[in-house]
Write an enzyme that holds these catalytic residues in place. Structure first.
Site, mmCIF file in Angstrom:
data_model
loop_
_atom_site.group_PDB
_atom_site.id
_atom_site.type_symbol
_atom_site.label_atom_id
_atom_site.label_comp_id
_atom_site.label_asym_id
_atom_site.label_seq_id
_atom_site.Cartn_x
_atom_site.Cartn_y
_atom_site.Cartn_z
ATOM 1 N N HIS A 96 -8.520 -8.351 3.788
ATOM 2 C CA HIS A 96 -7.414 -7.395 3.689
ATOM 3 C C HIS A 96 -6.644 -7.572 2.376
ATOM 4 C CE1 HIS A 96 -4.480 -4.548 5.115
ATOM 5 N NE2 HIS A 96 -3.504 -5.421 4.910
ATOM 6 N N LEU B 70 0.808 -1.219 0.000
ATOM 7 C CA LEU B 70 0.000 0.000 0.000
ATOM 8 C C LEU B 70 0.841 1.269 0.000
ATOM 9 C CD1 LEU B 70 -3.031 -0.789 2.343
ATOM 10 C CD2 LEU B 70 -3.057 -0.351 -0.123
ATOM 11 N N GLU B 71 2.071 1.171 0.443
ATOM 12 C CA GLU B 71 2.937 2.350 0.469
ATOM 13 C C GLU B 71 3.598 2.608 -0.894
ATOM 14 O OE1 GLU B 71 1.771 1.239 4.270
ATOM 15 O OE2 GLU B 71 3.049 -0.037 3.036
#
Length: 167
Positions: A98, A59-60
């Protein structure tokens, strides 16, 4: 005008003097190491140079990419230094939703930024069910997914240059 880039396939992709930014997540370090080995081998074969940054997770990756874009690192009119980017990472399915959130958002925001700013990006964020599947895709040196991402980015760099020179 006919603009046709070289193939992004396994045979060859070259963009003379290309300088690429590698953004890598090392959440799964052994997978990340294999992806990086493949990317570095393909960069060497193509005669391209690179700089590398690490982020904590998948996600980063789009966040780091957007930060670099906003800092002008891909804007040649503002002395930007990168011709394109390579992203390396891995998301392995777990028992919750997730996985879907990470996969969808990481790829969506990465591609949205790349398309909005017309920046060549080779994407090797693996989305797999098991670590064994991840390793099977990551391994292989320049023929693995890290190398594939380099060839994709270089093919897009070449296409971008072809359109720019056709003005």
């Amino acid at each position: 005008m006919r603009v046709k880039p070289k193939s992004a396939g396994k045979a060859r992709a070259k963009a003379t003097a290309a300088h690429l930014l590698i953004i890598e997540s090392r959440y799964y370090d052994s997978v990340g190491e294999e992806l990086l080995k493949g990317a570095l081998a393909a960069l060497s074969q193509a005669g391209a140079t690179h700089e590398r940054i690490e982020v904590p997770g998948a996600l980063e990756i789009p966040q780091a990419f957007k930060i670099a874009v906003e800092a002008g690192q891909f804007d040649k009119r503002k002395q930007g230094k990168f011709d394109g980017a390579i992203v390396l990472g891995c998301v392995i399915r777990g028992e919750t939703s997730h996985y879907d959130i990470v996969c969808n958002n990481a790829n969506h925001w990465l591609m949205q930024t790349a398309i909005k700013h017309a920046i060549p990006v080779g994407n090797a964020i693996l989305t797999v069910d098991t670590e064994k599947q991840a390793m099977a895709r990551a391994e292989g040196g320049s023929e693995g997914k890290g190398g594939d991402a380099v060839r994709a980015s270089l093919a897009l760099v070449e296409l971008s240059r072809a359109f720019a020179s056709a003005k």
